[in-house]
Design an enzyme around this catalytic site. Sequence first.
Site, short mmCIF file in Angstrom:
data_model
loop_
_atom_site.label_atom_id
_atom_site.label_comp_id
_atom_site.label_asym_id
_atom_site.label_seq_id
_atom_site.Cartn_x
_atom_site.Cartn_y
_atom_site.Cartn_z
N GLU A 85 42.09 30.62 37.72
CA GLU A 85 40.59 29.38 37.07
C GLU A 85 38.90 29.47 38.04
OE1 GLU A 85 41.82 25.75 36.14
OE2 GLU A 85 39.89 25.10 35.43
N ARG B 263 54.92 32.60 45.28
CA ARG B 263 52.99 32.48 45.93
C ARG B 263 53.35 33.54 48.11
NH1 ARG B 263 50.62 29.37 42.88
NH2 ARG B 263 49.17 28.56 45.11
N LYS C 237 42.55 25.51 45.73
CA LYS C 237 41.55 25.29 45.63
C LYS C 237 41.19 23.94 46.21
CE LYS C 237 42.00 28.24 42.18
NZ LYS C 237 41.74 29.05 41.16
#
Length: 556
Positions: A38, A263, A273
């Site tokens: 994104e 992850r 982020k």
Amino acid sequence: MSAIEETPAAANFIRNIIEEDIKNNKNQGKVQTRFPPEPNGYLHLGHIKSICLNFGMAEEFSGNCNLRFDDTNPEKEDVEYMDSIKEDVEWLGFHWRKLNHASDYFEKLFQYALQLIDQGDAYVDSQSPDEIKNNRGTLTEHGKNSPYRERKIEENRKLFLEMAEGKYPDGAMVLRAKIDMASPNINMRDPIIYRIRHAAHFHAGDKWKVYPMYDYTHCLSDMLEGITHSLCTLEFEDHRPLYDWVLDKLNTPCHPQQIEFARLNLEYTVLSKRRLIQLVKENFVRNWDDPRMPTVAGLRRRGIPAAALRKFCRQIGISKADGTIEMSYFENVIRDYLNQNSPRAMAVLSPLKVRITNFNDNLPRILKVANHPQNEAFGNREVSFSDSLYIEKEDFSENPPKKWKRLALGKSVRLRGSFVITCDECIKDENGEIIELKCRLDENTLGKNPEGYKPNGVIHWVDANTAVKAEIRKYSLLFNNPNPMAVEDFRETINPNSLEIIDGAFVEKSLADIFNTSEITTYQFERQGYFVNDKDGSSEKPVFNLTLGLKDSFGK
Ligand code: ATP
Ligand code: MG
């Protein structure tokens, strides 16, 4: 790619799945992946793991990987982020087949939503956002059906079209998939698939007043691109039933397989982020590319080569088990890479003047010095030499301890790539500070020791006549705590001393010359560590960033 790709890959269960699929001719034996960020921030080390996996699997099995911007959120996304993502993926050494935007599929997604409505699989809910939230239930309690759940198909269609025309304000109503409010999986309790947002979109413009939700968009985007293996992180495991539900209900021509992996977590590092934006906006670091940041831009500016990052990802492998990588492991992989691949050069961080008292016209003014002790392919460079040198202050001692391997009064050391010198005298200023050493060189010692001769040690140096004064930025960990996210406010674990600036260092001339080129090179400064030239520097005022020290400093 470089030789480093020869690093044997660690276990990767996704590779096994793909191998099996190819064997069974699933998807006609094709592999098509995508990396779907994104554009709401800069990419970080966690994304590098996903990039290496998606592009790596495509490469390994002669398939393709797309770069797709999952840009469904008009408020938080920006072209700046999009541009940085493209730059970062390319810098990492990967090539996408197609560059796509989920927002380019908005028209198709809208038509699919109408199809769901027409099938009786979606409805417009006019409950307030709070009501929707309160009626969703909890992990132990079922949700409650919306009073609008049984709206007629025609009414749903009419309302949805009016939503899209901009007839209603934000939050007035939403489109929901009609699944099961009693599902044990909260994601399946009539999830919202469209919401009203009177906001312009950085890529799609101001055409849309309704925006599709991530889960609905993601599976359909994958499908439209013919993705075979949709690789994502474990937090999406509970979303997989919805991913499959949408594609099954719409009976799409292709149905990608979603596979989740763990992850990347790294000690002393924040990989989110949202948190990284905070560090920049609240001025804990200088910018997104601050060398203390775990962003791709930060790692690059810190001098960590892309190939070393790819090597790291290959070595950690891919699994379903969550875990945290130790910082010393990460640094050791990078250090090993740099040790093999970095040219050597000399810099004196804390200079002490040395005067060669017996310097004469027969001595060479230029020495040839090897750029790498174990690898001749690095060649040699020319290093100037004269009667006036700088050595490191800490390489001289007036009262040396027993096993002193450096310079002292009456002791000899070799100057790296040059002669052996012996110290005769140390000159002090009125405060008793040593300001200069008077030394003698032995003319028979250039490059090798004469028989039976053994200097005390080897030290680095620069020629005071040609060396250039430089700024050295020494970075250390940004956080004091190995797990900053375990602390209520992660900012409390920020290390206040993570940047030390050394202003009076001297670097050999070749290190200043690099600033006349566009090259970025991570050097090993002999006996000091790995350093990279920084964009703030010039050939008159070089600036170098510390990449890593020479030795593992953890556990000490
Ligand atoms: P963040 O939590 O930092 O905002 P994100 O997952 O929201 O990250 P996206 O832009 O959606 O960021 O991520 C793009 C891809 O990168 C996704 O497939 C995501 O799963 C993957 N990814 C993000 N963080 C990690 C990580 N720490 N380890 C591995 N993959 C990651
Ligand atoms: Mg996110």
